[in-house]
Write an enzyme that holds these catalytic residues in place. Structure first.
Site, PDB file in Angstrom:
ATOM      1  N   MET A 252      37.036  29.934  49.666  1.00 22.92           N
ATOM      2  CA  MET A 252      37.568  28.646  49.206  1.00 22.92           C
ATOM      3  C   MET A 252      39.027  28.515  49.644  1.00 22.92           C
ATOM      4  SD  MET A 252      35.702  27.660  45.707  1.00 22.92           S
ATOM      5  CE  MET A 252      36.726  28.581  44.580  1.00 22.92           C
ATOM      6  N   GLY A 253      39.438  29.312  50.622  1.00 18.09           N
ATOM      7  CA  GLY A 253      40.802  29.226  51.136  1.00 18.09           C
ATOM      8  C   GLY A 253      41.808  29.883  50.212  1.00 18.09           C
ATOM      9  N   ALA A 254      43.108  29.536  50.371  1.00 23.73           N
ATOM     10  CA  ALA A 254      44.201  30.231  49.690  1.00 23.73           C
ATOM     11  C   ALA A 254      44.031  31.725  49.955  1.00 23.73           C
ATOM     12  CB  ALA A 254      44.233  29.909  48.194  1.00 23.73           C
TER      13      ALA A 254
ATOM     14  N   GLN B 127      30.624  24.143  42.015  1.00 21.00           N
ATOM     15  CA  GLN B 127      30.720  25.371  41.222  1.00 21.00           C
ATOM     16  C   GLN B 127      31.816  25.294  40.160  1.00 21.00           C
ATOM     17  OE1 GLN B 127      31.596  27.756  44.871  1.00 21.00           O
ATOM     18  NE2 GLN B 127      32.974  28.906  43.535  1.00 21.00           N
TER      19      GLN B 127
ATOM     20  N   GLY C 166      42.533  40.254  49.985  1.00 18.22           N
ATOM     21  CA  GLY C 166      41.124  40.472  49.669  1.00 18.22           C
ATOM     22  C   GLY C 166      40.247  39.786  50.706  1.00 18.22           C
ATOM     23  N   HIS C 167      40.533  38.498  50.939  1.00 20.72           N
ATOM     24  CA  HIS C 167      39.785  37.766  51.973  1.00 20.72           C
ATOM     25  C   HIS C 167      39.959  38.443  53.338  1.00 20.72           C
ATOM     26  CE1 HIS C 167      40.802  34.280  49.158  1.00 20.72           C
ATOM     27  NE2 HIS C 167      39.489  34.241  49.181  1.00 20.72           N
TER      28      HIS C 167
ATOM     29  N   LYS D 174      34.595  42.077  44.041  1.00 20.11           N
ATOM     30  CA  LYS D 174      35.431  41.500  42.982  1.00 20.11           C
ATOM     31  C   LYS D 174      34.616  40.493  42.162  1.00 20.11           C
ATOM     32  CE  LYS D 174      39.275  39.333  41.304  1.00 20.11           C
ATOM     33  NZ  LYS D 174      39.098  37.928  41.510  1.00 20.11           N
TER      34      LYS D 174
ATOM     35  N   GLY E 240      32.936  39.780  48.394  1.00 20.51           N
ATOM     36  CA  GLY E 240      33.736  40.772  47.684  1.00 20.51           C
ATOM     37  C   GLY E 240      33.020  41.295  46.443  1.00 20.51           C
TER      38      GLY E 240
HETATM   39  P1  AMP Z   1      36.929  32.860  47.026  1.00 22.44           P
HETATM   40  O1  AMP Z   1      37.798  32.246  48.068  1.00 22.44           O
HETATM   41  O2  AMP Z   1      37.638  33.163  45.755  1.00 22.44           O
HETATM   42  O3  AMP Z   1      35.622  32.117  46.841  1.00 22.44           O
HETATM   43  O4  AMP Z   1      36.526  34.287  47.604  1.00 22.44           O
HETATM   44  C1  AMP Z   1      35.904  34.434  48.850  1.00 22.44           C
HETATM   45  C2  AMP Z   1      35.390  35.843  48.976  1.00 22.44           C
HETATM   46  O5  AMP Z   1      36.480  36.762  48.889  1.00 22.44           O
HETATM   47  C3  AMP Z   1      34.404  36.211  47.863  1.00 22.44           C
HETATM   48  O6  AMP Z   1      33.318  36.943  48.427  1.00 22.44           O
HETATM   49  C4  AMP Z   1      35.236  37.067  46.948  1.00 22.44           C
HETATM   50  O7  AMP Z   1      34.483  38.007  46.203  1.00 22.44           O
HETATM   51  C5  AMP Z   1      36.152  37.768  47.947  1.00 22.44           C
HETATM   52  N1  AMP Z   1      37.360  38.265  47.267  1.00 22.44           N
HETATM   53  C6  AMP Z   1      38.184  37.579  46.443  1.00 22.44           C
HETATM   54  N2  AMP Z   1      39.155  38.380  45.964  1.00 22.44           N
HETATM   55  C7  AMP Z   1      38.947  39.610  46.496  1.00 22.44           C
HETATM   56  C8  AMP Z   1      39.617  40.879  46.382  1.00 22.44           C
HETATM   57  N3  AMP Z   1      40.697  41.035  45.623  1.00 22.44           N
HETATM   58  N4  AMP Z   1      39.105  41.911  47.077  1.00 22.44           N
HETATM   59  C9  AMP Z   1      38.000  41.776  47.856  1.00 22.44           C
HETATM   60  N5  AMP Z   1      37.327  40.608  48.000  1.00 22.44           N
HETATM   61  C10 AMP Z   1      37.788  39.537  47.334  1.00 22.44           C
END
Ligand code: AMP
Length: 281
Positions: free
Chosen positions: A36-38, A67, A42-43, A154, A152
């Protein structure tokens, strides 16, 4: 790096790249990282793994409206697009898919319900959350048709439910779960960490403290009684607003013994919900 905003551009690029590669049947041709960017470290770890494993890597940046519940942060969710594009370019991403919502959703949508494990924990607190997650991920999978897709650990519940969806619909996609990446102070990276004030961030550090404490108690002291572990965790989190603190197995069922399972935790710090977890062998 190509930035596709429409499905037409996306398909054109993917088809051309597959033709150019001359290797249609490869198991590691197309890697996909939905986000979802930002973007944070982790990404980045997911993206790096995709680039390492695959000939072509696609990253989607899409703040998926389905979501979010009506009372959540859809409108104010951070969208630092230029910075995200720079990060992806530097890492060597081949294609960014950054669709408008109208490209993804029609007016007359068909829903998608998660398996029963989608209604506990996050799915209990955030009504329809996983239905929205699975819908968008299935649409993106069908548009991109990756060999490998990276998620992730996470978001443990999300990862397990996506694996279940892939199994249930016989999707020919390899799901790869990647370990949690933490900041220097051990707080797990999250796009929502920017909402935390300095004081709240300090308070939030009790969360990784719980994770490392439980890891030590399980791995070094051999404590597997979840009542003991939960009570010690609650002690560390004293005064904090806990949404849940549970042990689940990979089938998303609650367990009583801390073996071969995941400890999952959600805590509110000020107005920000933070998730963390520990994968236990
Ligand atoms: P999001 O942008 O929050 O939807 O996350 C995109 C992907 O990055 C998802 O698969 C998350 O689980 C993963 N993700 C977010 N935070 C972390 C982190 N701290 N470590 C590893 N993967 C992460």
């Amino acid at each position: 790096m190509v930035v596709a905003k429409s499905i037409k551009e996306l398909k054109q690029y993917v088809n051309e790249s597959i033709l150019e590669s001359g290797n249609k049947d490869s198991k590691n041709l197309l890697g996909f990282v939905p986000t979802m960017g930002a973007l944070h470290r982790g990404h980045e770890s997911l993206i790096k793994q995709s680039i390492n494993d695959n000939k072509i890597s696609v990253v989607s940046i899409f703040v998926n409206p389905t979501q979010f519940s009506p009372n959540e942060d859809l409108a104010k969710y951070p969208r630092p697009v230029e910075k995200d594009l720079q990060i992806c370019k530097k890492l060597g991403v081949d294609l960014i898919f950054m669709p408008y919502s109208s490209e993804i959703y029609s007016r007359d949508e068909i829903g998608l319900n998660p398996s029963s494990g989608g209604y506990i924990l996050e799915g209990f607190i955030r009504e329809n959350h996983f239905s929205g997650v699975l819908r968008v991920v299935l649409k993106l999978f069908n548009l991109i048709r990756p060999n490998n897709a990276y998620f992730g650990q996470k978001d443990a519940q999300q990862l397990l439910l996506i694996q279940k969806m892939v199994d249930c619909f016989f999707l020919n996609i390899n799901i790869i779960g990647m370990p949690i990446i933490r900041d220097d102070d051990n707080l797990a990276f999250s796009s929502r960490n920017i909402y935390l004030s300095e004081l709240e961030r300090k308070e939030a550090l009790k969360i990784p403290k719980v994770i490392f404490h439980l890891q030590q108690r399980i791995e070094k002291d051999n404590i597997v009684d979840i009542n003991i572990l939960k009570s010690e965790a609650k002690e560390i989190l004293h005064g904090m607003n806990i949404d849940y603190l549970e042990f689940i197995d990979s089938d998303l069922k609650f367990v009583n013994v801390a073996r071969n399972c995941i400890f999952v935790l959600a805590v509110r710090v000020g107005g920000t919900r933070l998730l963390d977890n520990l994968w236990i062998k």
